[in-house]
Write an enzyme that holds these catalytic residues in place. Structure first.
Site, PDB file in Angstrom:
ATOM      1  N   GLU A  22       0.830  -1.206   0.000  1.00 52.78           N
ATOM      2  CA  GLU A  22       0.000   0.000   0.000  1.00 52.78           C
ATOM      3  C   GLU A  22       0.865   1.257   0.000  1.00 52.78           C
ATOM      4  OE1 GLU A  22      -1.216   1.974   3.208  1.00 52.78           O
ATOM      5  OE2 GLU A  22      -0.683   0.513   4.743  1.00 52.78           O
ATOM      6  N   LYS A 154      -3.674  -1.145  14.411  1.00 51.84           N
ATOM      7  CA  LYS A 154      -2.925  -0.106  15.099  1.00 51.84           C
ATOM      8  C   LYS A 154      -3.448   0.065  16.528  1.00 51.84           C
ATOM      9  CE  LYS A 154      -3.301   2.423  11.317  1.00 51.84           C
ATOM     10  NZ  LYS A 154      -3.126   1.716  10.071  1.00 51.84           N
TER      11      LYS A 154
END
Ligand code: PSU
Ligand code: MN
Length: 296
Positions: A22, A154
């Site tokens: 990405e 995250k």
């Protein structure tokens, strides 16, 4: 229309293993000038392992699978590169802008290009305290048949909430060499995974078994824990103050994640950056091994 880099089109023609990467982590997740260096290092790691890297982004409204060095440089350094999730893709094309793609948008494009494995740092997920702030990454995982290697979600997110959503969406989560769901900057998030795998062959097996059972229309998450985690006390302290700072500054929507990552990188004086780089490198290496195994 998709533009393939020379390296990626040659790999497709030769049936070589390919790893999608990405670009939002490059444009919005890592500070300059380290971001461009890391992007190049990550591509080199994939090549060294025997696969071909395909970094995905939009340049002047065109979807690119595989970026030439000067295109990677634009994504890393241009201020007008926006962060694009899946819903933004057609708009970016129409307006001929340049954009970095999130996990959701990258997975979508990778799948269109026939790529089966994708590496990132940490997945997006459910944000803490905001019941409607859920990353579009979750929906993309539910709709995209791809193996995605990450270090969990995250730690700025609601981890148990995110795991519940992955269960709802029937997305399998495999702990790579671990029973603990990783916590991105931390080796363990404090939550467990149900399924542990200890080799890439096991992942390949699971991928193949899904076809028969027709559960092959969604992603498989491979959760690969970071080896040298961030100092726990420092992590928790920055997380607390970062979430407060985001609230006080009224940061919303797609700005939340970049704000918190940047907050971590500055407040930890580079410690979270070191960990983030370790993560993306280790995940890209593992993704290459998986791509090679799936290709056999
Ligand atoms: N992993 C990283 N750094 C990042 C991201 C992932 O180590 O910057 C990006 C990915 O592109 C992911 C996005 O899709 O953060 C999630 O953003 P949001 O929470 O707005 O969906
Ligand atoms: Mn969000």
């Amino acid at each position: 229309m998709i533009n393939f880099s020379a390296e990626v089109s040659a790999a497709i023609a030769a049936g070589q293993p390919i790893v999608a990467l990405e670009s939002t982590i490059i444009s919005h997740g890592l500070p300059r000038p380290r971001n461009l260096e890391v992007a190049l290092e990550v591509e080199a790691i994939v090549r060294e392992a025997g696969a071909v890297p395909a970094t995905i982004a939009l340049i002047d409204g065109v979807v690119h699978v595989g970026l030439e060095p000067h295109e990677l440089e634009r994504i890393a350094n241009d201020d007008d590169v926006v962060k694009a999730s899946t819903r933004d893709l057609a708009i970016i094309e129409a307006t001929k802008k340049s954009a970095a793609t999130t996990v959701a948008a990258t997975a979508h494009i990778a799948q269109l290009a026939g790529i089966k494995v994708f590496a990132t740092g940490g997945l997006g997920g459910v944000h803490r305290g905001h019941s409607y702030d859920e990353s579009a990454d979750l929906i993309a995982l539910a709709e995209t048949p791809i193996v995605i290697v990450c270090a969990g979600v995250k730690s700025i997110l609601d981890v148990p909430g995110t795991l519940e959503r992955l269960e709802t969406f029937a997305v399998p989560v495999l702990g790579y060499g671990t029973n603990a769901f990783p916590g991105f900057y931390l080796t363990e998030s404090g939550y467990d995974v149900e399924h542990r795998v200890d080799s890439v062959e096991e992942i390949t097996d699971i991928w193949r078994n899904r076809f028969e059972l027709k559960t092959d229309d969604r992603a498989i998450v491979v959760a690969n824990p970071v080896v040298n985690q961030m100092d726990l006390a420092l992590h928790n302290q920055i997380l607390d103050s970062g979430l407060k700072a985001a609230e006080e500054n009224h940061i919303t929507g797609k700005a939340v994640t970049p704000f918190l990552l940047e907050y971590f990188h500055t407040q930890s004086k580079g410690e979270s950056l070191r960990v983030n780089i370790d993560i993306i490198k280790a995940n890209s290496h593992l993704a290459a091994l998986i791509a090679i195994s799936l290709n056999k």
